[in-house]
Motif scaffolding. Structure first.
Motif, PDB file in Angstrom:
ATOM      1  N   THR A  53       0.832  -1.204   0.000  1.00 11.03           N
ATOM      2  CA  THR A  53       0.000   0.000   0.000  1.00 11.03           C
ATOM      3  C   THR A  53       0.867   1.256   0.000  1.00 11.03           C
ATOM      4  O   THR A  53       0.620   2.200  -0.766  1.00 11.03           O
ATOM      5  N   ALA A  54       1.911   1.260   0.836  1.00 13.98           N
ATOM      6  CA  ALA A  54       2.793   2.433   0.914  1.00 13.98           C
ATOM      7  C   ALA A  54       3.482   2.684  -0.423  1.00 13.98           C
ATOM      8  O   ALA A  54       3.534   3.826  -0.901  1.00 13.98           O
ATOM      9  N   ALA A  55       3.999   1.622  -1.040  1.00 19.85           N
ATOM     10  CA  ALA A  55       4.696   1.780  -2.318  1.00 19.85           C
ATOM     11  C   ALA A  55       3.732   2.230  -3.408  1.00 19.85           C
ATOM     12  O   ALA A  55       4.049   3.133  -4.202  1.00 19.85           O
ATOM     13  N   TYR A  56       2.543   1.625  -3.446  1.00 18.34           N
ATOM     14  CA  TYR A  56       1.590   1.963  -4.516  1.00 18.34           C
ATOM     15  C   TYR A  56       1.041   3.380  -4.337  1.00 18.34           C
ATOM     16  O   TYR A  56       0.980   4.151  -5.318  1.00 18.34           O
ATOM     17  N   GLU A  57       0.639   3.713  -3.134  1.00 19.67           N
ATOM     18  CA  GLU A  57       0.074   5.052  -2.905  1.00 19.67           C
ATOM     19  C   GLU A  57       1.119   6.129  -3.177  1.00 19.67           C
ATOM     20  O   GLU A  57       0.801   7.188  -3.717  1.00 19.67           O
ATOM     21  N   THR A  58       2.370   5.863  -2.818  1.00 20.06           N
ATOM     22  CA  THR A  58       3.435   6.835  -3.088  1.00 20.06           C
ATOM     23  C   THR A  58       3.656   6.982  -4.589  1.00 20.06           C
ATOM     24  O   THR A  58       3.855   8.097  -5.094  1.00 20.06           O
ATOM     25  N   SER A  59       3.606   5.861  -5.320  1.00 21.13           N
ATOM     26  CA  SER A  59       3.773   5.944  -6.781  1.00 21.13           C
ATOM     27  C   SER A  59       2.657   6.771  -7.405  1.00 21.13           C
ATOM     28  O   SER A  59       2.883   7.490  -8.385  1.00 21.13           O
ATOM     29  N   LYS A  60       1.450   6.699  -6.837  1.00 23.00           N
ATOM     30  CA  LYS A  60       0.332   7.505  -7.351  1.00 23.00           C
ATOM     31  C   LYS A  60       0.552   8.987  -7.072  1.00 23.00           C
ATOM     32  O   LYS A  60       0.348   9.841  -7.940  1.00 23.00           O
ATOM     33  N   ILE A  61       0.981   9.287  -5.856  1.00 18.73           N
ATOM     34  CA  ILE A  61       1.200  10.686  -5.467  1.00 18.73           C
ATOM     35  C   ILE A  61       2.216  11.350  -6.393  1.00 18.73           C
ATOM     36  O   ILE A  61       2.074  12.520  -6.763  1.00 18.73           O
ATOM     37  N   PHE A  62       3.231  10.560  -6.810  1.00 16.96           N
ATOM     38  CA  PHE A  62       4.294  11.127  -7.639  1.00 16.96           C
ATOM     39  C   PHE A  62       4.069  10.883  -9.131  1.00 16.96           C
ATOM     40  O   PHE A  62       4.996  10.959  -9.931  1.00 16.96           O
ATOM     41  N   GLY A  63       2.809  10.579  -9.485  1.00 17.49           N
ATOM     42  CA  GLY A  63       2.411  10.591 -10.886  1.00 17.49           C
ATOM     43  C   GLY A  63       2.767   9.370 -11.713  1.00 17.49           C
ATOM     44  O   GLY A  63       2.645   9.395 -12.933  1.00 17.49           O
ATOM     45  N   GLN A  64       3.207   8.293 -11.072  1.00 17.69           N
ATOM     46  CA  GLN A  64       3.529   7.076 -11.806  1.00 17.69           C
ATOM     47  C   GLN A  64       2.878   5.866 -11.133  1.00 17.69           C
ATOM     48  O   GLN A  64       3.579   4.994 -10.603  1.00 17.69           O
ATOM     49  N   GLY A 117       7.911   4.029  -6.118  1.00 17.01           N
ATOM     50  CA  GLY A 117       7.119   4.089  -4.889  1.00 17.01           C
ATOM     51  C   GLY A 117       7.886   3.583  -3.679  1.00 17.01           C
ATOM     52  O   GLY A 117       7.870   4.212  -2.610  1.00 17.01           O
ATOM     53  N   ALA A 118       8.574   2.450  -3.835  1.00 15.88           N
ATOM     54  CA  ALA A 118       9.329   1.884  -2.716  1.00 15.88           C
ATOM     55  C   ALA A 118      10.508   2.759  -2.348  1.00 15.88           C
ATOM     56  O   ALA A 118      10.814   2.960  -1.162  1.00 15.88           O
ATOM     57  N   ASN A 119      11.191   3.302  -3.370  1.00 24.43           N
ATOM     58  CA  ASN A 119      12.343   4.158  -3.098  1.00 24.43           C
ATOM     59  C   ASN A 119      11.932   5.412  -2.328  1.00 24.43           C
ATOM     60  O   ASN A 119      12.551   5.779  -1.321  1.00 24.43           O
ATOM     61  N   ILE A 120      10.885   6.085  -2.802  1.00 23.70           N
ATOM     62  CA  ILE A 120      10.465   7.326  -2.157  1.00 23.70           C
ATOM     63  C   ILE A 120       9.863   7.056  -0.787  1.00 23.70           C
ATOM     64  O   ILE A 120      10.169   7.743   0.194  1.00 23.70           O
ATOM     65  N   ALA A 121       9.020   6.017  -0.690  1.00 24.28           N
ATOM     66  CA  ALA A 121       8.400   5.690   0.602  1.00 24.28           C
ATOM     67  C   ALA A 121       9.473   5.332   1.630  1.00 24.28           C
ATOM     68  O   ALA A 121       9.396   5.740   2.798  1.00 24.28           O
ATOM     69  N   GLY A 122      10.491   4.576   1.183  1.00 20.86           N
ATOM     70  CA  GLY A 122      11.578   4.214   2.086  1.00 20.86           C
ATOM     71  C   GLY A 122      12.366   5.429   2.537  1.00 20.86           C
ATOM     72  O   GLY A 122      12.699   5.577   3.720  1.00 20.86           O
ATOM     73  N   PHE A 123      12.655   6.320   1.581  1.00 23.27           N
ATOM     74  CA  PHE A 123      13.383   7.553   1.912  1.00 23.27           C
ATOM     75  C   PHE A 123      12.592   8.397   2.904  1.00 23.27           C
ATOM     76  O   PHE A 123      13.146   8.891   3.900  1.00 23.27           O
ATOM     77  N   LEU A 124      11.298   8.565   2.646  1.00 25.92           N
ATOM     78  CA  LEU A 124      10.471   9.393   3.519  1.00 25.92           C
ATOM     79  C   LEU A 124      10.396   8.819   4.934  1.00 25.92           C
ATOM     80  O   LEU A 124      10.402   9.559   5.920  1.00 25.92           O
ATOM     81  N   LYS A 125      10.349   7.483   5.027  1.00 24.09           N
ATOM     82  CA  LYS A 125      10.273   6.848   6.346  1.00 24.09           C
ATOM     83  C   LYS A 125      11.543   7.127   7.149  1.00 24.09           C
ATOM     84  O   LYS A 125      11.478   7.451   8.338  1.00 24.09           O
ATOM     85  N   VAL A 126      12.693   7.015   6.482  1.00 17.34           N
ATOM     86  CA  VAL A 126      13.967   7.302   7.156  1.00 17.34           C
ATOM     87  C   VAL A 126      14.048   8.788   7.529  1.00 17.34           C
ATOM     88  O   VAL A 126      14.434   9.147   8.651  1.00 17.34           O
ATOM     89  N   ALA A 127      13.676   9.644   6.576  1.00 15.77           N
ATOM     90  CA  ALA A 127      13.735  11.089   6.831  1.00 15.77           C
ATOM     91  C   ALA A 127      12.822  11.489   7.986  1.00 15.77           C
ATOM     92  O   ALA A 127      13.214  12.267   8.870  1.00 15.77           O
ATOM     93  N   ASP A 128      11.604  10.940   8.003  1.00 20.17           N
ATOM     94  CA  ASP A 128      10.667  11.259   9.089  1.00 20.17           C
ATOM     95  C   ASP A 128      11.216  10.796  10.436  1.00 20.17           C
ATOM     96  O   ASP A 128      11.058  11.487  11.457  1.00 20.17           O
TER      97      ASP A 128
END
Length: 210
Positions: A172-183, A190-201
């Motif tokens: 869900t995290a990977a798919y929803e993130t891919s939608k938010i970023f237009g792909q 999705g997995a790359n950005i979601a993973g980055f955001l989790k670490v950053a947060d």
């Protein structure tokens, strides 16, 4: 036919899939009617007790064995590369696409080359990168640590249920993130950005980032 592949077969059989090929470093077998539970039991004994080669399966059950062959030449709906880095290249990815593959799930550390990944993404194949799909192994280690530290004992079924929900959340995290970023459906992005955001947060929460 390493441990990941062996248990991928078991889970696939439990879910009603027909597993048609397995490989090791010597070559691959092709079982067009699908590997049975009894044959999977034999593979487990062959690999984990006898330390044998998958060729022996072909000899025992009289099925095709291709010396030095790889599984990606066979027509399938789902491909699960579970062995080594870069085991699935661009040409092989194109063969899978040409044969109508619907989904590719990685069970190893970066088993698909960058060229292969791009072919899957360009052709709208449901491609689960190891960064996301292999998180299940890390999550299971976490469940084991939780049991040890809190003196819990969960049955295999309970662990499987907990892992199932974890993997649903990761998807869900990977798919929803891919939608938010237009792909939508690009699980790599999705997995790359979601993973980055989790670490950053987490770093922000710990006061390490302003």
């Amino acid at each position: 036919s390493g441990n990941v592949a062996q248990y991928a077969v078991e889970k696939s059989l439990q879910l009603g899939a027909k597993v048609i090929t397995l490989s090791d470093s010597d070559g691959c077998i092709y079982v067009p009617d699908g590997i049975t539970k009894d044959q999977w039991d034999y593979v487990m004994e062959l690999k984990n007790v006898k330390r044998g080669r998958i060729k022996e399966f072909a000899e025992k059950y009289n099925v095709e064995f291709v010396k030095g062959g790889k599984p990606w030449v066979y027509k399938c709906d789902v491909a699960l590369p579970c062995a080594t880095q870069n085991e699935l290249n661009g040409e092989e990815a194109q063969t899978l696409v040409d044969n109508g593959v619907l989904a590719v799930g990685e069970g190893a550390n970066m088993p698909t080359t960058l060229e292969g990944i791009n072919i899957f993404i360009d052709n709208k194949v449901l491609y689960a990168p190891g960064k996301a799909s292999n998180a299940g192994g890390v999550a299971t280690s976490g469940l084991e640590m939780a049991q040890n530290s809190q003196r819990y004992f969960w049955s295999a079924e309970e662990v499987d249920q907990k892992l199932h929900q974890i993997m649903v959340n990761i998807h869900t995290a990977a798919y929803e993130t891919s939608k938010i970023f237009g792909q939508p459906g690009n699980y790599v992005l999705g997995a790359n950005i979601a993973g980055f955001l989790k670490v950053a947060d987490a770093m922000i929460a710990q006061g390490h980032l302003a």
